[in-house]
Design a protein around this motif. Structure first.
Motif, PDB file in Angstrom:
ATOM      1  N   GLY A 250      -8.246  12.524   3.117  1.00 11.63           N
ATOM      2  CA  GLY A 250      -8.225  12.044   4.493  1.00 11.63           C
ATOM      3  C   GLY A 250      -7.979  12.197   6.061  1.00 11.63           C
TER       4      GLY A 250
ATOM      5  N   TYR B  32       1.256  12.762  -9.391  1.00 11.64           N
ATOM      6  CA  TYR B  32       0.448  14.304  -9.102  1.00 11.64           C
ATOM      7  C   TYR B  32       1.542  15.731  -9.058  1.00 11.64           C
ATOM      8  CZ  TYR B  32      -3.641  11.942  -7.044  1.00 11.64           C
ATOM      9  OH  TYR B  32      -5.210  11.373  -6.895  1.00 11.64           O
TER      10      TYR B  32
ATOM     11  N   ARG C 232       0.891   6.910  -6.617  1.00 11.76           N
ATOM     12  CA  ARG C 232       0.263   7.660  -6.619  1.00 11.76           C
ATOM     13  C   ARG C 232       0.481   9.531  -6.748  1.00 11.76           C
ATOM     14  NH1 ARG C 232      -5.510   7.115  -4.638  1.00 11.76           N
ATOM     15  NH2 ARG C 232      -5.826   5.447  -5.869  1.00 11.76           N
ATOM     16  N   ALA C 233       1.453   9.764  -4.911  1.00 11.92           N
ATOM     17  CA  ALA C 233       2.517  11.387  -5.350  1.00 11.92           C
ATOM     18  C   ALA C 233       3.139  11.687  -6.336  1.00 11.92           C
ATOM     19  CB  ALA C 233       2.757  11.116  -4.083  1.00 11.92           C
TER      20      ALA C 233
ATOM     21  N   ALA D  65       1.001  -1.198  -0.364  1.00 14.41           N
ATOM     22  CA  ALA D  65       0.098   0.075   0.187  1.00 14.41           C
ATOM     23  C   ALA D  65       0.706   1.180   0.018  1.00 14.41           C
ATOM     24  CB  ALA D  65      -0.864   0.486   1.416  1.00 14.41           C
ATOM     25  N   VAL D  66       2.513   1.090   0.681  1.00 16.18           N
ATOM     26  CA  VAL D  66       3.083   2.532   0.652  1.00 16.18           C
ATOM     27  C   VAL D  66       3.309   2.773  -0.628  1.00 16.18           C
ATOM     28  CG1 VAL D  66       4.969   0.724   1.600  1.00 16.18           C
ATOM     29  CG2 VAL D  66       4.567   3.234   1.777  1.00 16.18           C
ATOM     30  N   GLU D  67       4.038   1.680  -1.203  1.00 15.89           N
ATOM     31  CA  GLU D  67       4.182   2.414  -2.757  1.00 15.89           C
ATOM     32  C   GLU D  67       3.016   2.539  -4.010  1.00 15.89           C
ATOM     33  OE1 GLU D  67       7.603  -1.533  -2.284  1.00 15.89           O
ATOM     34  OE2 GLU D  67       6.112  -1.556  -3.924  1.00 15.89           O
ATOM     35  N   THR D  68       1.817   2.456  -3.794  1.00 23.71           N
ATOM     36  CA  THR D  68       1.164   2.490  -4.085  1.00 23.71           C
ATOM     37  C   THR D  68       1.042   3.899  -3.753  1.00 23.71           C
ATOM     38  OG1 THR D  68      -0.071   0.168  -4.506  1.00 23.71           O
ATOM     39  CG2 THR D  68      -1.814   2.423  -4.763  1.00 23.71           C
ATOM     40  N   ALA D  69       0.564   4.407  -3.003  1.00 22.81           N
ATOM     41  CA  ALA D  69       0.308   6.439  -2.279  1.00 22.81           C
ATOM     42  C   ALA D  69       1.931   6.968  -2.902  1.00 22.81           C
ATOM     43  CB  ALA D  69       0.663   6.081  -0.526  1.00 22.81           C
ATOM     44  N   GLU D  70       3.243   5.993  -2.346  1.00 23.90           N
ATOM     45  CA  GLU D  70       3.878   6.482  -3.302  1.00 23.90           C
ATOM     46  C   GLU D  70       3.691   7.293  -4.722  1.00 23.90           C
ATOM     47  OE1 GLU D  70       7.349   5.172   0.164  1.00 23.90           O
ATOM     48  OE2 GLU D  70       7.705   4.662  -2.232  1.00 23.90           O
TER      49      GLU D  70
ATOM     50  N   VAL E  39      -7.701  15.361  -1.906  1.00 25.53           N
ATOM     51  CA  VAL E  39      -7.243  13.920  -0.995  1.00 25.53           C
ATOM     52  C   VAL E  39      -6.512  13.916  -0.217  1.00 25.53           C
ATOM     53  CG1 VAL E  39      -5.875  11.844  -1.810  1.00 25.53           C
ATOM     54  CG2 VAL E  39      -6.140  13.052  -3.512  1.00 25.53           C
TER      55      VAL E  39
END
Length: 382
Positions: A316, A300, A296-297, A289-294, A312
């Motif tokens: 959150g 952006y 997406r960041a 999950a942390v890799e997915t968040a990074e 976002v």
């Protein structure tokens, strides 16, 4: 050597298996016949630390008829029977899962002489009378709260335990923490509605501590008949059945649908091609999950989508604040800002100035994200 002994020795394997089977059958039967204990929190039949059997027995010894119910219909029947017998009634309501609707709560409040609610949720507070609101939680480390009011019941009981308690604000408030808003005890001026912000006060494990037993006896023993109501899944209002796809479709689709299916089958035979053998390929790797968040960041950042990243981060933060303040999933931004302000002792405008900010550049976005993080940590720690 006797014939029986020789026979048992010859068939000792089957003999041992038979004895084990009979012993297991007897043990299973005995366990099934034994009465099973009630493990429901705050149940009058639960003798565990989180139960309320001790409180019910104390009330019974002081002449209060305690009757536990797990459905609204049974509770209303008990209230009606007590009214016909000319007895005053008190209802203890502990709806920890929020099963009852607003209409059900209003009907229940009008059917009893006194309603005592234990740690109600937001939707429960909206359904009961008395104008009682949520005011936050008791700070970690606070074990006891002293009475600071002239309300008869808390004044006679004295200090009570406050571990894992919730604060409420109403027409009358007691057991307020220092520097905080609301109290562990809130109610209406006429005394018909009372809210207790802690299950510890009523539970077996803490009933003997401080003035818990005195407060429970005075709050629940005001009338000769007490209905101990723990709502169940059967109390959830029945909703209308969803409309099916066939009901939504136009009448002419009953003819067109089969015709289109027949044409599709013809097209498959006309244009279909023979497929080759199946090729098995390894499944994709699991992405944390942390890799997915990074990732997406970074998207952006590469797109310069400051506005999208702002929304976002704001969404959150609001979700996490609502969970910390126990506002429920249906709470709006205005309600979360107001609750956070009360919790921190600030004005809603001050909290809103942080949450409603609109950074335009990436540097402003980074500083604003740090402000949101500090605000969320402050709400969580206080």
């Amino acid at each position: 050597m006797s014939r029986t002994t020789a026979l048992l020795r010859r068939h000792r394997t089957w003999t041992v298996l038979g004895v084990v089977f009979i012993a297991a059958l007897v043990l299973t039967t005995v366990l099934q016949l034994q009465p099973r204990g009630d493990r429901t929190p705050l149940s009058t039949r639960n003798a565990a630390p989180d139960g309320a059997r001790a409180a019910a027995e104390i009330l019974g010894r002081h002449g209060v008829a305690v009757e536990q119910q797990d459905s609204l219909d049974a509770t209303l029947r008990a209230l009606d029977a007590a009214r016909r017998a000319g007895e005053g009634t008190t209802v203890l309501l502990y709806d920890r899962n929020g099963y009852l609707s607003r209409d059900q709560l209003q009907y229940l409040g009008g059917a009893t002489d006194r309603l005592v609610v234990i740690t109600p949720r937001l939707n429960t507070l909206q359904g009961i009378t008395g104008g009682i609101l949520q005011a936050g939680v008791v700070k970690d480390g606070t074990k006891v709260l002293a009475q600071d009011c002239i309300i008869p019941d808390p004044a006679a009981a004295g200090a009570v335990t406050a571990k894992n308690g919730f604060l409420y604000d109403g027409e009358v408030v007691c057991y307020a923490p220092q520097g905080g808003q609301g109290g562990l005890y809130a109610g209406s001026e006429d005394g018909r509605t009372v809210v207790l912000g802690s299950t510890e006060i009523v539970s077996n494990g803490a009933l003997a501590e401080e003035g818990n037993a005195a407060l429970v006896l005075r709050s629940l023993g005001a009338e000769p008949h007490l209905v101990w109501y723990l709502p169940g899944i059967s109390d959830v209002p029945a909703t209308k059945q969803p409309v099916t796809l066939a009901e939504l479709a136009a009448p002419w689709t009953h003819v067109l649908g089969p015709w289109l299916a027949f044409v599709a089958v013809l097209a498959i035979f006309w244009r279909g091609r023979r497929l080759g053998p199946l090729v098995f390929e390894p499944l994709p790797v699991v992405v944390k999950a942390v890799e997915t968040a990074e990732g997406r960041a970074r998207l952006y950042h590469d797109a310069g989508a400051v506005d999208r990243a702002t929304e976002v981060l704001r969404a959150g933060t609001l979700v996490r604040l609502a969970r910390i303040l126990r506002l429920g999933p249906d709470a709006g931004a205005a309600a979360i800002i107001d609750a956070a302000g009360r919790h921190l002792g600030r004005t809603p405008e001050e909290i809103g100035s942080v949450l409603n900010a609109a950074p335009r550049a990436e540097a402003e976005l980074v500083r604003w994200a740090q402000q949101l993080d500090r605000l969320e940590k402050e709400v969580h720690t206080r």
